[in-house]
Design a protein around this motif. Structure first.
Motif, mmCIF file in Angstrom:
data_model
loop_
_atom_site.group_PDB
_atom_site.id
_atom_site.type_symbol
_atom_site.label_atom_id
_atom_site.label_comp_id
_atom_site.label_asym_id
_atom_site.label_seq_id
_atom_site.Cartn_x
_atom_site.Cartn_y
_atom_site.Cartn_z
ATOM 1 N N ASP A 112 40.150 53.940 29.971
ATOM 2 C CA ASP A 112 39.382 52.765 29.550
ATOM 3 C C ASP A 112 40.170 51.512 29.910
ATOM 4 O O ASP A 112 41.231 51.262 29.311
ATOM 5 C CB ASP A 112 39.109 52.797 28.046
ATOM 6 N N PRO A 113 39.713 50.712 30.874
ATOM 7 C CA PRO A 113 40.468 49.524 31.286
ATOM 8 C C PRO A 113 40.555 48.495 30.163
ATOM 9 O O PRO A 113 39.561 48.205 29.496
ATOM 10 C CB PRO A 113 39.664 48.982 32.480
ATOM 11 N N VAL A 114 41.745 47.964 29.960
ATOM 12 C CA VAL A 114 41.998 46.999 28.883
ATOM 13 C C VAL A 114 42.332 45.645 29.501
ATOM 14 O O VAL A 114 43.306 45.518 30.244
ATOM 15 C CB VAL A 114 43.155 47.465 27.982
ATOM 16 N N LEU A 115 41.510 44.637 29.195
ATOM 17 C CA LEU A 115 41.785 43.272 29.613
ATOM 18 C C LEU A 115 41.831 42.374 28.388
ATOM 19 O O LEU A 115 41.227 42.675 27.361
ATOM 20 C CB LEU A 115 40.707 42.757 30.583
ATOM 21 N N PHE A 116 42.546 41.273 28.512
ATOM 22 C CA PHE A 116 42.708 40.327 27.409
ATOM 23 C C PHE A 116 41.842 39.090 27.652
ATOM 24 O O PHE A 116 41.459 38.798 28.783
ATOM 25 C CB PHE A 116 44.175 39.905 27.275
ATOM 26 N N SER A 117 41.546 38.393 26.583
ATOM 27 C CA SER A 117 40.821 37.124 26.714
ATOM 28 C C SER A 117 41.764 36.098 27.322
ATOM 29 O O SER A 117 42.789 35.764 26.731
ATOM 30 C CB SER A 117 40.329 36.650 25.335
ATOM 31 N N GLY A 118 41.441 35.617 28.489
ATOM 32 C CA GLY A 118 42.313 34.675 29.185
ATOM 33 C C GLY A 118 42.033 34.702 30.666
ATOM 34 O O GLY A 118 41.061 35.306 31.145
ATOM 35 N N SER A 119 42.886 34.054 31.417
ATOM 36 C CA SER A 119 42.693 33.953 32.859
ATOM 37 C C SER A 119 43.037 35.272 33.537
ATOM 38 O O SER A 119 43.701 36.146 32.970
ATOM 39 C CB SER A 119 43.569 32.836 33.427
ATOM 40 N N GLY A 176 34.251 48.952 36.815
ATOM 41 C CA GLY A 176 35.057 49.263 37.987
ATOM 42 C C GLY A 176 36.009 48.139 38.357
ATOM 43 O O GLY A 176 37.164 48.386 38.728
ATOM 44 N N GLN A 177 35.542 46.889 38.263
ATOM 45 C CA GLN A 177 36.411 45.754 38.562
ATOM 46 C C GLN A 177 37.538 45.641 37.549
ATOM 47 O O GLN A 177 38.683 45.327 37.903
ATOM 48 C CB GLN A 177 35.583 44.468 38.593
ATOM 49 N N ARG A 178 37.231 45.902 36.286
ATOM 50 C CA ARG A 178 38.291 45.877 35.273
ATOM 51 C C ARG A 178 39.338 46.954 35.562
ATOM 52 O O ARG A 178 40.535 46.721 35.379
ATOM 53 C CB ARG A 178 37.688 46.076 33.880
ATOM 54 N N GLN A 179 38.881 48.111 36.015
ATOM 55 C CA GLN A 179 39.829 49.173 36.338
ATOM 56 C C GLN A 179 40.714 48.785 37.511
ATOM 57 O O GLN A 179 41.921 49.075 37.524
ATOM 58 C CB GLN A 179 39.060 50.459 36.663
ATOM 59 N N LEU A 180 40.151 48.088 38.497
ATOM 60 C CA LEU A 180 40.953 47.648 39.640
ATOM 61 C C LEU A 180 41.937 46.553 39.232
ATOM 62 O O LEU A 180 43.047 46.477 39.781
ATOM 63 C CB LEU A 180 40.032 47.154 40.756
ATOM 64 N N VAL A 181 41.560 45.698 38.280
ATOM 65 C CA VAL A 181 42.509 44.701 37.763
ATOM 66 C C VAL A 181 43.679 45.408 37.078
ATOM 67 O O VAL A 181 44.846 45.025 37.247
ATOM 68 C CB VAL A 181 41.802 43.736 36.787
ATOM 69 N N CYS A 182 43.384 46.450 36.322
ATOM 70 C CA CYS A 182 44.455 47.223 35.683
ATOM 71 C C CYS A 182 45.336 47.896 36.736
ATOM 72 O O CYS A 182 46.552 48.002 36.565
ATOM 73 C CB CYS A 182 43.855 48.269 34.746
ATOM 74 N N ALA A 219 42.179 57.763 35.449
ATOM 75 C CA ALA A 219 42.056 56.327 35.699
ATOM 76 C C ALA A 219 40.902 55.971 36.615
ATOM 77 O O ALA A 219 40.455 54.821 36.625
ATOM 78 C CB ALA A 219 43.367 55.804 36.306
ATOM 79 N N THR A 220 40.415 56.930 37.401
ATOM 80 C CA THR A 220 39.353 56.615 38.362
ATOM 81 C C THR A 220 37.999 57.174 37.922
ATOM 82 O O THR A 220 37.081 57.298 38.740
ATOM 83 C CB THR A 220 39.716 57.176 39.753
ATOM 84 N N ALA A 221 37.869 57.495 36.638
ATOM 85 C CA ALA A 221 36.608 58.077 36.164
ATOM 86 C C ALA A 221 35.456 57.082 36.226
ATOM 87 O O ALA A 221 34.293 57.478 36.302
ATOM 88 C CB ALA A 221 36.785 58.579 34.731
ATOM 89 N N ALA A 222 35.761 55.771 36.202
ATOM 90 C CA ALA A 222 34.708 54.755 36.138
ATOM 91 C C ALA A 222 34.334 54.191 37.504
ATOM 92 O O ALA A 222 33.509 53.290 37.582
ATOM 93 C CB ALA A 222 35.146 53.609 35.226
ATOM 94 N N VAL A 223 34.934 54.707 38.582
ATOM 95 C CA VAL A 223 34.642 54.166 39.910
ATOM 96 C C VAL A 223 33.985 55.249 40.751
ATOM 97 O O VAL A 223 34.025 56.438 40.438
ATOM 98 C CB VAL A 223 35.927 53.652 40.599
ATOM 99 N N ASP A 224 33.374 54.827 41.864
ATOM 100 C CA ASP A 224 32.691 55.769 42.741
ATOM 101 C C ASP A 224 33.692 56.559 43.574
ATOM 102 O O ASP A 224 34.893 56.262 43.582
ATOM 103 C CB ASP A 224 31.716 55.024 43.651
#
Length: 315
Positions: A159-166, A216-222, A239-244
């Motif tokens: 599960d890709p984890v991103l924070f609130s921010g830039s 998928g984009q969040r996973q690539l950012v991770c 880690a690649t379960a959410a992408v094609d």
């Protein structure tokens, strides 16, 4: 006299009716206040419960601090390792023993509930050992502080984890890298053109949890964040379960190239992505069922790994 008695009775009945109406209102108010009180007490109960939750181990153990270059080789050894998620529950890992050499690429497979993710959680000490030990380059990870351990390992979670921010903050939360390194990581993660098209590129606000990006984009950012850190041990938890499939192949190629000298532990979602790994660890009910090269496992007629490949239509 009769008229006076009648007036008095009417006045009395009116007074009683007024009191009954006030009593109804008072009871409604009382019930509402009791309900509000019970609702507010829940907060107190939660605070009490959280205050009694056992704390994690200390962040730093001054007597057992690892060397600055630890782990230098990235070797991982499990010696009869046992763990459970909390006291009173059954063991999820039941005496796991195996030795992984530094720089090896290990695929971890097994049915649901076999203990694959529990193994990665134990490596980061999110769940503590109840028996046995995990050694990294010969050092028992249970002896060191959590910060010293987790800062030297990298995980790319399911599960890709991103924070609130830039976007820059999500790639480099501590400001350790320059723009050249950030753009290089984005290029390796196949996000270079996408980020260039965003308003403000690296200053683009990702929103709460990165909700304005696709999964998928969040996973690539991770993945780009992982490429920046590049520790000696990398854990890929499906880690690649959410992408094609095509993006999965690109990510796997990037990981193999960027972490060619690192130890990689991959909890496999797609079995074909680990066929060229050095060895395969097959988990079953919290134990090690098989641990060998893919070629050797495929030659065994009763191999669990070969059976999994047949079930997936890959053999």
């Amino acid at each position: 006299m009769t008229l006076w008695i009648r007036d008095a009775a009417d006045s009395y009945c009116t007074h009683i009716s007024s009191l009954l109406l006030q009593l109804t209102y008072t009871l409604n108010y009382l019930v509402r206040q009791v309900t509000d009180f019970e609702t507010n007490v829940v907060s107190v109960e939660r605070l009490k419960e959280y205050s009694e939750v056992p704390s994690e181990a200390s962040w730093v153990n001054e007597q057992k601090r690892p060397a600055p270059d630890w782990p230098a080789r990235g070797g991982v050894e499990l010696r009869g390792f046992q763990t459970r998620y909390r006291p009173g529950l059954e063991l999820v890992l039941k005496g796991v023993s195996c030795q992984i050499k530094g720089g090896e690429k290990i695929g971890i497979v097994g049915r649901t509930g076999a203990g694959k993710s529990s193994l990665s959680l134990a490596l980061f000490r999110l769940i503590e050992a109840t028996g046995g030990a995990i050694l990294v380059d010969g050092i028992n990870i249970a002896d060191m502080g959590l910060h010293d351990l987790r800062a030297r390992l990298t995980i790319l979670p399911q599960d890709p984890v991103l924070f609130s921010g830039s976007l820059r903050f999500n790639l480099d939360p501590f400001g350790q890298y320059d723009d050249v390194a950030l753009w290089r990581a984005l290029q390796q993660a196949y996000l270079h053109e996408f980020v260039q098209g965003l308003p403000g590129d690296l200053s683009y606000e990702c929103g709460e949890g990165g909700l304005n990006l696709s999964v998928g984009q969040r996973q690539l950012v991770c993945l780009a964040r992982t490429l920046l850190r590049k520790t000696r041990i990398l854990v890929l938890d499906e880690a690649t379960a959410a992408v094609d499939m095509e993006t999965d192949a690109l990510i796997q190629a990037t990981v193999r190239h960027a972490f060619s000298t690192c130890t990689i532990l991959t909890i496999a979602h797609r079995l074909n992505t680990i066929m060229d790994y050095d060895r395969i660890l097959v988990m079953d009910s919290g134990t090690v069922r098989e641990f060998d090269t893919p070629a050797n496992l495929l030659t065994k007629p009763n191999s669990a790994f070969a059976a999994m490949l047949r079930d997936a239509g890959l053999a």
